[in-house]
Write a protein that holds these residues in place. Sequence first.
Motif, mmCIF file in Angstrom:
data_model
loop_
_atom_site.group_PDB
_atom_site.id
_atom_site.type_symbol
_atom_site.label_atom_id
_atom_site.label_comp_id
_atom_site.label_asym_id
_atom_site.label_seq_id
_atom_site.Cartn_x
_atom_site.Cartn_y
_atom_site.Cartn_z
ATOM 1 N N GLY A 56 5.761 -7.957 -5.291
ATOM 2 C CA GLY A 56 4.649 -8.878 -5.413
ATOM 3 C C GLY A 56 3.838 -8.504 -6.632
ATOM 4 N N VAL A 57 2.597 -8.971 -6.660
ATOM 5 C CA VAL A 57 1.716 -8.616 -7.764
ATOM 6 C C VAL A 57 1.114 -7.250 -7.456
ATOM 7 C CG1 VAL A 57 -0.340 -9.261 -9.035
ATOM 8 C CG2 VAL A 57 1.234 -11.017 -8.214
ATOM 9 N N ILE A 58 1.369 -6.322 -8.341
ATOM 10 C CA ILE A 58 0.873 -4.969 -8.087
ATOM 11 C C ILE A 58 -0.170 -4.606 -9.131
ATOM 12 C CG2 ILE A 58 1.507 -2.538 -7.959
ATOM 13 C CD1 ILE A 58 4.333 -3.620 -7.138
ATOM 14 N N PRO A 59 -1.416 -4.505 -8.711
ATOM 15 C CA PRO A 59 -2.441 -4.155 -9.696
ATOM 16 C C PRO A 59 -2.264 -2.707 -10.145
ATOM 17 C CG PRO A 59 -3.363 -4.173 -7.486
ATOM 18 C CD PRO A 59 -1.950 -4.616 -7.358
ATOM 19 N N PRO A 60 -2.594 -2.440 -11.373
ATOM 20 C CA PRO A 60 -2.477 -1.059 -11.840
ATOM 21 C C PRO A 60 -3.506 -0.180 -11.147
ATOM 22 C CG PRO A 60 -3.613 -2.403 -13.452
ATOM 23 C CD PRO A 60 -3.150 -3.336 -12.379
ATOM 24 N N ALA A 61 -3.164 1.061 -11.026
ATOM 25 C CA ALA A 61 -4.093 1.991 -10.386
ATOM 26 C C ALA A 61 -5.311 2.183 -11.270
ATOM 27 C CB ALA A 61 -3.402 3.329 -10.156
ATOM 28 N N ALA A 62 -6.445 2.437 -10.634
ATOM 29 C CA ALA A 62 -7.651 2.705 -11.416
ATOM 30 C C ALA A 62 -7.448 3.961 -12.249
ATOM 31 C CB ALA A 62 -8.840 2.876 -10.471
ATOM 32 N N SER A 63 -7.968 3.931 -13.461
ATOM 33 C CA SER A 63 -7.718 5.056 -14.366
ATOM 34 C C SER A 63 -8.480 6.308 -13.929
ATOM 35 C CB SER A 63 -8.097 4.661 -15.801
ATOM 36 O OG SER A 63 -9.395 4.103 -15.795
ATOM 37 N N ASP A 64 -9.718 6.087 -13.463
ATOM 38 C CA ASP A 64 -10.473 7.267 -13.032
ATOM 39 C C ASP A 64 -10.662 7.208 -11.513
ATOM 40 O OD1 ASP A 64 -11.936 5.005 -13.297
ATOM 41 O OD2 ASP A 64 -13.785 6.015 -13.957
ATOM 42 N N GLN A 65 -9.579 7.562 -10.812
ATOM 43 C CA GLN A 65 -9.594 7.436 -9.361
ATOM 44 C C GLN A 65 -10.480 8.513 -8.737
ATOM 45 O OE1 GLN A 65 -5.599 7.109 -8.058
ATOM 46 N NE2 GLN A 65 -6.146 5.711 -6.416
ATOM 47 N N ALA A 66 -11.297 8.066 -7.819
ATOM 48 C CA ALA A 66 -12.178 9.016 -7.150
ATOM 49 C C ALA A 66 -11.362 9.895 -6.211
ATOM 50 C CB ALA A 66 -13.256 8.261 -6.382
ATOM 51 N N GLU A 67 -11.633 11.167 -6.256
ATOM 52 C CA GLU A 67 -10.967 12.109 -5.337
ATOM 53 C C GLU A 67 -11.785 12.191 -4.051
ATOM 54 O OE1 GLU A 67 -8.154 13.921 -6.172
ATOM 55 O OE2 GLU A 67 -8.028 12.823 -8.076
ATOM 56 N N ASP A 68 -11.211 12.714 -3.039
ATOM 57 C CA ASP A 68 -11.905 13.051 -1.796
ATOM 58 C C ASP A 68 -12.602 11.866 -1.127
ATOM 59 O OD1 ASP A 68 -11.091 15.615 -2.250
ATOM 60 O OD2 ASP A 68 -12.926 16.138 -3.349
ATOM 61 N N THR A 69 -12.105 10.661 -1.366
ATOM 62 C CA THR A 69 -12.682 9.530 -0.636
ATOM 63 C C THR A 69 -11.980 9.440 0.716
ATOM 64 O OG1 THR A 69 -11.032 8.029 -1.526
ATOM 65 C CG2 THR A 69 -13.088 8.235 -2.769
ATOM 66 N N PRO A 70 -12.626 8.745 1.672
ATOM 67 C CA PRO A 70 -11.944 8.587 2.973
ATOM 68 C C PRO A 70 -10.580 7.923 2.819
ATOM 69 C CG PRO A 70 -14.227 7.849 3.102
ATOM 70 C CD PRO A 70 -13.952 8.143 1.654
ATOM 71 N N GLU A 71 -10.483 7.008 1.847
ATOM 72 C CA GLU A 71 -9.227 6.290 1.650
ATOM 73 C C GLU A 71 -8.101 7.244 1.242
ATOM 74 O OE1 GLU A 71 -12.122 5.283 0.569
ATOM 75 O OE2 GLU A 71 -12.428 3.361 1.564
ATOM 76 N N THR A 72 -8.381 8.139 0.333
ATOM 77 C CA THR A 72 -7.317 9.061 -0.102
ATOM 78 C C THR A 72 -6.943 10.016 1.024
ATOM 79 O OG1 THR A 72 -9.060 10.340 -1.170
ATOM 80 C CG2 THR A 72 -7.646 9.036 -2.608
ATOM 81 N N ALA A 73 -7.929 10.305 1.880
ATOM 82 C CA ALA A 73 -7.648 11.230 2.970
ATOM 83 C C ALA A 73 -6.613 10.663 3.941
ATOM 84 C CB ALA A 73 -8.935 11.568 3.722
ATOM 85 N N VAL A 74 -6.634 9.333 4.128
ATOM 86 C CA VAL A 74 -5.721 8.756 5.116
ATOM 87 C C VAL A 74 -4.519 8.049 4.465
ATOM 88 C CG1 VAL A 74 -7.529 8.436 6.840
ATOM 89 C CG2 VAL A 74 -7.038 6.598 5.204
ATOM 90 N N LYS A 75 -4.426 8.151 3.137
ATOM 91 C CA LYS A 75 -3.350 7.453 2.426
ATOM 92 C C LYS A 75 -1.998 8.039 2.830
ATOM 93 C CE LYS A 75 -1.928 6.317 -2.249
ATOM 94 N NZ LYS A 75 -2.083 6.688 -3.659
ATOM 95 N N ARG A 76 -1.036 7.176 3.122
ATOM 96 C CA ARG A 76 0.268 7.690 3.536
ATOM 97 C C ARG A 76 1.029 8.187 2.318
ATOM 98 N NH1 ARG A 76 3.466 3.163 6.484
ATOM 99 N NH2 ARG A 76 5.233 4.572 6.104
ATOM 100 N N SER A 77 1.865 9.155 2.556
ATOM 101 C CA SER A 77 2.569 9.767 1.430
ATOM 102 C C SER A 77 3.898 9.064 1.151
ATOM 103 C CB SER A 77 2.821 11.245 1.723
ATOM 104 O OG SER A 77 3.503 11.369 2.951
ATOM 105 N N ASP A 78 4.483 8.461 2.168
ATOM 106 C CA ASP A 78 5.759 7.772 1.924
ATOM 107 C C ASP A 78 5.550 6.258 1.989
ATOM 108 O OD1 ASP A 78 5.069 7.893 4.566
ATOM 109 O OD2 ASP A 78 7.148 7.805 5.280
ATOM 110 N N ALA A 79 6.394 5.525 1.285
ATOM 111 C CA ALA A 79 6.253 4.070 1.253
ATOM 112 C C ALA A 79 6.692 3.470 2.581
ATOM 113 C CB ALA A 79 7.102 3.495 0.122
ATOM 114 N N PRO A 80 5.998 2.427 3.028
ATOM 115 C CA PRO A 80 6.461 1.763 4.253
ATOM 116 C C PRO A 80 7.780 1.040 3.995
ATOM 117 C CG PRO A 80 4.656 0.537 3.260
ATOM 118 C CD PRO A 80 4.803 1.792 2.467
ATOM 119 N N ASN A 81 8.563 0.906 5.028
ATOM 120 C CA ASN A 81 9.893 0.295 4.903
ATOM 121 C C ASN A 81 9.770 -1.223 4.959
ATOM 122 O OD1 ASN A 81 12.604 0.083 4.698
ATOM 123 N ND2 ASN A 81 13.054 0.729 6.792
ATOM 124 N N LEU A 82 9.242 -1.792 3.883
ATOM 125 C CA LEU A 82 9.003 -3.234 3.845
ATOM 126 C C LEU A 82 10.044 -3.915 2.960
ATOM 127 C CD1 LEU A 82 5.116 -3.205 3.459
ATOM 128 C CD2 LEU A 82 6.442 -3.715 5.512
#
Lengths: 562, 392
Positions: A56-82
């Motif tokens: 699909g349309v994949i936006p580029p990652a933010a260049s200065d990604q914030a560390e230690d946000t709640p989102e990064t804490a729960v981000k899955r490490s492997d890709a879902p089988n979609l």
Amino acid sequence: MTQTFRADSMSQANTQNHKADSVKEGPFEKPLLRNYHAPRWDEPLIFQLSAEGHTGVIPPAASDQAEDTPETAVKRSDAPNLPEIGQAQVLRHFLRLSQETLGADLNVDIGQGTCTMKYSPKINEKFAGSPQSVNMHPLQDESTAQGTLQILHELQNYLCEISGMDSVSLQPGSGSAAIYGNVKTVQAYHEHNGQGDQRDEIITTIFSHPSNAATAKTVGYKVITLYPDENGYPDLAALQSVLSERTAALFITNPEDTGIFNPNITEYVDAVHSVGGLCFYDQANANGLLGITRAREAGFDLCHFNLHKTFSTPHACGGPAAGAMCATADLAPFLPGRQVLKSETGYHFAPESDTATADVRPFHGVIPNLIRAYSWIRALGSEGLREVSEIAVLNNNYLVAELSKIEGMSIPYAEGEYRIEQVRYSWQELTKETGITSGELGARMADYGMHYWTSHHPYVVPEPVTLEPTESYSKRELDEYIAALKNTAAEARMDPGVVKNAPHRSSIHTVDVTSMTDPDTWATSWRAYRKKYLGEQRTEPKRWVASDSLPVPKRAPKAYHR
Amino acid sequence: MSHPGSEDKPAIGLVVNPIAGLGGPAGLKGSDGPSIQHAALERGATPQANDRALRMLSRLAGIASERFRVLTAQGHMGEYAALQAGLDPQIVHRPSSVSASDLFGTTHQDTRHAVQKFRDHGANLVLFVGGDGTARDVQGALADDPLHLALGIPAGVKMQSAVFARSPEEAAAIVSDWLDSPGKVSAMEVADIDEDARRRGILASKLHGYLNVPDTRRGLQGGKVGSSVALESLAGLASEAYSKIDPEAMCILGPGQTVQALSHLLDGESSLLGVDLAHRGRIIGTDLSAEELHQRTAGHRVQLVVSPIGGQGFLFGRGNQQLDVAILSRIERDDLIILCSSTKLAKLGGGPLYIDVPNLNNSQVFTGYQRVICGPQQTASIRVADASTLSA
């Protein structure tokens, strides 16, 4: 391949209608019986459309990604089988699937009695879709959600007014969750009084929603079921025969799924109270009662509403919906969840009660649905709510009057008595005459673009069909449904084969029921299908990883047809 | 049951009871016996069974020709119908000592013999055209074969049994489905009118046994779209009942499939249709007579586990007359354990259930509202009435 009968009686009825309206039958007049044909796309599963490298349309990652946000804490490490699939393909895929369904906005959806398939006003989607609704975070500070909290508070008050109860919990995410919550509330109450172990029986009726028996069992209660007497009321003597110091509660619907309102309900409630039991009013069938009767006056301790039925929020195909639990002041301390209170400083969640039963859902209820219900109530006002019920009853009476003319259809119990907002009819006589069952008639109704539902199982009413016209359908729409039903009954007599092998004009012909009901053969997911039928082990799709230095991708050249 | 190798077509045994249904149109209550049959003819009845068989076979030939072979009996017992339908049947049974063209020359024994021959010739499915009497004959001939498969084409005056398709055409569809995919079978009740009861003006069935029928979710199962009897757990009923049994008591187990499910929790084999006895977790007697029940329960607390007969709702006095007044008068109210699946209970409209035991001086123990076990932790409060006082 298929043949459509225009039963004589129906053609006459049409003519009479037109004459009565003094309208000349013009060349562009459409018959009540539609020449319906569903789209058939033979659409593969989306997993079967997967093609390596498609995205699909994949936006580029933010260049200065914030560390230690709640989102990064729960981000899955492997890709879902979609599946790997492009946006346009996804769009077409789901649009085709939607065309192959008889959606609530598409068909005269009165064939799903007890479900109260009324219109969900589109304007309410706007409110429900607002940022204050969809971006509500369960942990956000109350001061930043005052508007939403005000809506919850006022909705609580409205439901108190409508039911006559003192307190409301909006926490449950479905009707069954609300019933479950009420079982737990009953349990918490008896435990608080030191009778939790002693009172281990819950009584319900065969024509109440099966969720009453099911949730009671889930909690661990013994369930006692009452069957109807000859009037269609739950057998009062049977109730009296089972009441004892072991009775925890009576869970009962009124009107029951037969559409019969039990005018003696207070006798039942009093009998249960006399042995120390509680009474819960399952208000799944409340659409004919708004502004007319209330759970409080009938003496109940607890009740619930399905906001997706009576209060117009969408059924949402399995959720989340919204259920509301209402209680008298005596039971209020045991309700799950936190109610919204109003104080001088604004709206805030009440502190958790020590005696409350455990939450039935994390945090608060399903905010978008609660907003829809609130908007619906506000738009109608108290007079409007009562009018809803009056029209729902009127529509039902019209349906009864017309369907009673169909030979082979009957209305079991209490002959000649009015029903409230729905009726469980029986095709027993037609089945005896033709061998065509109610389920087969339902499959044929799909050929006319109509939903049709028999009944919960087991069938107590033989060859049942349950119809609930609600307030949302025009007379013309009701006439269309009646015409389709009359025609289908006529076909059962004149060409049973066409009914038996239906549907012919639906998206899919008959499917093998066992493939959906038998755990040995069903495949409820693509992964399960591959495992069960193809003997496959799970494989990981190739993972696309965005490089940090990736430039914004160029648009692909425009594709043209031909 | 599965089809034999792909080069060998499934074999269908077809037996027609030529005079089935003869009494019905003439207002007679059955077709049993030569005098009834001749009375029926005098009243202008015409035989219907062959026509029904032909309707089924013609439809089946239309949708599944070349996919099966037919074994049948001579003349009116199947041969004529098969030939009329354009099939090429193999005749495996010839009725003895009568002319094949004699409509009334065949008997119950011929039905049994024909079915026996079908078995000998490896039939995969027995189709029979008739009523309850025919179903009983077929059941009798197949009872000792646990892998049998049969299906009734309705042609009788009365059909209490649950082994019939709704119509000849429906039967053809079921057979066609079965040819596509042999799949599941369901054991369904073979019942017949209790003649003794009928003479006393009470309509009641007696359970005679079970036949395995193809479970293709059509016809037979048509009233239960989306539901499944097969999935309903008799085991759950049984475990709930088991918890009520006092191991030190003598526990009488009534007939039928529902109660038999309980025997899986006990040591020993039970009888399906007889009255059995359990004690201390073991089945200590099967198919007992009233006299044997008296002897073996003497001096013990007596418990009784029964399930109503489907369709009529009789708890006892029907099909279990071994439970006589002497035994029943020893039962206390708490020692009566009634089992009934919710599907069966729904078909009975939630009651009332009945007993019919004349001269029972403690009938109040069994009547009034009784707790009926419908599943694990699940009961219903159902009224039980005394039919012997109702019919008076």
